[in-house]
Design a protein around this motif. Structure first.
Motif, short mmCIF file in Angstrom:
data_model
loop_
_atom_site.label_atom_id
_atom_site.label_comp_id
_atom_site.label_asym_id
_atom_site.label_seq_id
_atom_site.Cartn_x
_atom_site.Cartn_y
_atom_site.Cartn_z
N GLY A 25 0.65 -1.40 -0.01
CA GLY A 25 -0.11 0.04 0.07
C GLY A 25 0.59 1.33 -0.02
O GLY A 25 0.35 2.44 0.06
N ARG A 26 2.09 1.12 0.10
CA ARG A 26 3.06 2.46 0.21
C ARG A 26 3.45 2.87 -1.18
O ARG A 26 4.07 3.76 -1.46
N PHE A 27 2.90 2.27 -2.32
CA PHE A 27 3.30 2.47 -3.69
C PHE A 27 2.03 2.97 -4.40
O PHE A 27 0.91 2.33 -4.08
N ALA A 28 1.92 4.04 -4.97
CA ALA A 28 0.81 4.83 -5.65
C ALA A 28 0.25 4.07 -6.60
O ALA A 28 -0.87 4.02 -7.26
N ARG A 29 1.01 3.18 -7.42
CA ARG A 29 0.77 2.33 -8.48
C ARG A 29 1.23 1.03 -8.36
O ARG A 29 2.10 0.75 -7.71
N ARG A 33 5.20 -1.29 -7.30
CA ARG A 33 5.32 -2.24 -6.19
C ARG A 33 5.80 -3.39 -6.81
O ARG A 33 6.76 -4.22 -6.21
N ALA A 74 9.09 7.21 -9.61
CA ALA A 74 8.05 6.51 -8.98
C ALA A 74 7.56 7.16 -7.81
O ALA A 74 8.39 7.57 -6.78
N ARG A 75 6.22 7.24 -7.44
CA ARG A 75 5.64 7.83 -6.13
C ARG A 75 5.38 6.55 -5.53
O ARG A 75 4.76 5.82 -5.73
N TRP A 76 6.27 6.77 -4.28
CA TRP A 76 5.93 5.46 -3.07
C TRP A 76 6.84 6.23 -1.84
O TRP A 76 7.58 7.22 -1.84
N ASP A 77 6.28 5.74 -0.72
CA ASP A 77 6.73 6.14 0.70
C ASP A 77 7.82 5.48 1.28
O ASP A 77 7.60 4.49 1.76
#
Length: 158
Positions: A25-29, A33, A74-77
């Motif tokens: 769930g930490r990855f936007a896509r 992931r 990439a968008r991830w936390d």
């Protein structure tokens, strides 16, 4: 002599799936992931050289573009992923006398094409040299000889 621990591949795979599921769930896509999962498997592999090209090829990719995208755009936390991994390690390997070992290691390099290579002080040479410095973290317990988990800081800073 260090104790030898056998690894049950099915149990290892199960634990790895639990860990990657926790961080999903930490990855936007979904693509980043999946790529992060492939990146970790590549880093844990016995590849003689580990860079975006070799890791992408190990994962079945034709170019390093996807791995480079994961690490740079990439968008991830990353902080939340780190916290998820820490929580998993504590749950699985908890020991009251465990320690986190931090090791900054410099690798001498001849060229400048590798990420992070520059003229800098490195204890490896004991002077300023062309080198790449990495920070390694390991979770160690008295019952399990040596480091159990090792992460390269560049995953967060690349």
């Amino acid at each position: 002599m260090a104790a030898v621990h056998s690894i049950d591949p099915a149990r290892w795979q199960d634990r790895f799936e639990v860990l990657t599921g926790r961080a999903a769930g930490r990855f936007a896509r979904v693509e980043p992931r999946r790529r992060a999962r492939a990146l970790v498997l590549g880093l844990l592999s016995e590849l003689p050289r580990k860079n975006c090209w070799t890791l992408a090829e190990h994962a079945g990719g034709a170019t390093p573009d996807g791995m480079q995208h994961l690490l740079s755009r990439a968008r991830w936390d990353a902080d939340a992923v780190r916290d998820d991994i820490r929580g998993f390690v504590v749950e699985q390997l908890h020991h009251n006398d465990a320690v986190l070992v931090v090791d900054e290691t410099g690798d001498l390099k001849k060229g400048t094409a590798t990420v992070g290579v520059q003229r800098q002080y490195t204890g490896t040479a004991g002077r300023i040299e062309n080198s790449q410095v990495a920070v390694y973290l390991a979770y160690s317990t008295p019952g399990l000889s040596g480091a159990l988990l090792s992460f390269v800081k560049y995953l967060h800073s690349a």
